[in-house]
Design a protein around this motif. Structure first.
Motif, PDB file in Angstrom:
ATOM      1  N   ARG A 144       0.834  -1.222   0.000  1.00 50.93           N
ATOM      2  CA  ARG A 144       0.000   0.000   0.000  1.00 50.93           C
ATOM      3  C   ARG A 144       0.858   1.258   0.000  1.00 50.93           C
ATOM      4  NH1 ARG A 144      -1.922   3.959  -0.867  1.00 50.93           N
ATOM      5  NH2 ARG A 144      -3.959   4.818  -0.245  1.00 50.93           N
ATOM      6  N   LEU A 159       1.766   2.786  -3.362  1.00 47.77           N
ATOM      7  CA  LEU A 159       0.675   3.283  -4.199  1.00 47.77           C
ATOM      8  C   LEU A 159       0.250   4.694  -3.814  1.00 47.77           C
ATOM      9  CD1 LEU A 159      -1.595   0.097  -4.098  1.00 47.77           C
ATOM     10  CD2 LEU A 159       0.274   0.610  -5.691  1.00 47.77           C
ATOM     11  N   CYS A 194      -4.347   6.011  -6.783  1.00 47.69           N
ATOM     12  CA  CYS A 194      -3.955   4.964  -7.726  1.00 47.69           C
ATOM     13  C   CYS A 194      -5.185   4.200  -8.204  1.00 47.69           C
ATOM     14  CB  CYS A 194      -2.964   4.000  -7.061  1.00 47.69           C
ATOM     15  SG  CYS A 194      -2.406   2.671  -8.142  1.00 47.69           S
ATOM     16  N   VAL A 254      -6.354   0.739 -10.376  1.00 48.64           N
ATOM     17  CA  VAL A 254      -5.896  -0.561 -10.846  1.00 48.64           C
ATOM     18  C   VAL A 254      -6.962  -1.132 -11.775  1.00 48.64           C
ATOM     19  CG1 VAL A 254      -5.142  -2.876 -10.195  1.00 48.64           C
ATOM     20  CG2 VAL A 254      -4.655  -0.931  -8.679  1.00 48.64           C
ATOM     21  N   ALA A 300      -6.698   2.073  -4.673  1.00 52.95           N
ATOM     22  CA  ALA A 300      -5.510   1.534  -4.001  1.00 52.95           C
ATOM     23  C   ALA A 300      -5.880   0.626  -2.825  1.00 52.95           C
ATOM     24  CB  ALA A 300      -4.609   2.674  -3.533  1.00 52.95           C
ATOM     25  N   LEU A 325       2.989  -0.489 -14.776  1.00 51.95           N
ATOM     26  CA  LEU A 325       2.984   0.464 -13.664  1.00 51.95           C
ATOM     27  C   LEU A 325       3.317   1.861 -14.172  1.00 51.95           C
ATOM     28  CD1 LEU A 325       5.177  -1.682 -11.227  1.00 51.95           C
ATOM     29  CD2 LEU A 325       2.689  -1.781 -11.542  1.00 51.95           C
ATOM     30  N   ILE A 361       3.383   4.640  -7.339  1.00 52.42           N
ATOM     31  CA  ILE A 361       2.651   4.042  -8.447  1.00 52.42           C
ATOM     32  C   ILE A 361       1.270   4.691  -8.506  1.00 52.42           C
ATOM     33  CG2 ILE A 361       1.663   1.913  -9.358  1.00 52.42           C
ATOM     34  CD1 ILE A 361       3.940   0.424  -7.786  1.00 52.42           C
ATOM     35  N   THR A 362       0.949   5.272  -9.663  1.00 50.91           N
ATOM     36  CA  THR A 362      -0.319   5.985  -9.814  1.00 50.91           C
ATOM     37  C   THR A 362      -1.353   5.211 -10.617  1.00 50.91           C
ATOM     38  OG1 THR A 362       0.492   7.132 -11.778  1.00 50.91           O
ATOM     39  CG2 THR A 362       0.807   8.234  -9.637  1.00 50.91           C
TER      40      THR A 362
END
Length: 116
Positions: free
Chosen positions: A25, A28, A32, A34, A45, A92, A99-100
Motif C-alpha cells: 500500500r 501506491l 492509484c 488498478v 488503491a 505500472l 505508483i499511480t
C-alpha cells in the motif's frame, strides 16, 4: 530521493511475494487506479490491496522481467502455488515516487512450468 520506476517495480514484486500488504500500500498513490484488463474489474488503491490480502491460498510471485521507460515499468511475473500457474504482466505508471496506475493482464500457465 524519489523512488524510480525500476525500484518501485522490484518492490512491487517483493512485497506481493512476501504478502506484506502495508508495504504494498505504501508504494501506491492515494488516487492509484488498478485495472484488470483481462476481466474489466477496477480498484482503488485500498480496494486492490484488500483484494490481494483476501485472496485465498499462499501464492508465490516471481518477477521474471522488468522493462522501464519514460516513467513507466512493465513487470512480467510467474504466480503459482502447488496446483496452478499463472503469468501476469503489470504495467505500472509512476509519478512523484509512487505508483499511480496499474494495468494487469493475467494468463493461465502450464502446470509443468511450476517446477524449477
Amino acid at each position: 530521493m524519489t523512488a524510480t520506476p525500476a525500484f518501485l517495480a522490484h518492490q512491487f514484486a517483493s512485497t506481493i511475494d512476501r504478502r506484506d500488504w502495508p508495504a504494498l500500500r505504501a508504494l501506491l498513490a492515494d488516487d492509484c487506479r488498478v485495472e484488470m484488463a483481462h476481466d474489466g474489474r477496477t480498484f482503488g488503491a485500498d480496494e486492490w490491496v484488500a483484494f490481494n490480502d483476501d485472496y485465498p491460498g499462499r501464492w508465490s510471485f516471481v518477477a521474471e522481467d522488468i522493462v522501464v521507460a519514460d516513467g513507466r515499468a512493465v513487470l512480467r511475473a510467474r504466480v503459482f502455488d502447488e496446483e496452478a500457474l499463472f503469468h501476469v504482466a503489470s504495467f505500472l505508471t509512476v509519478a512523484d515516487g509512487l505508483i499511480t496506475q496499474i494495468v494487469e493482464v493475467w494468463a493461465d500457465g502450464h502446470a509443468s512450468a511450476t517446477e524449477g
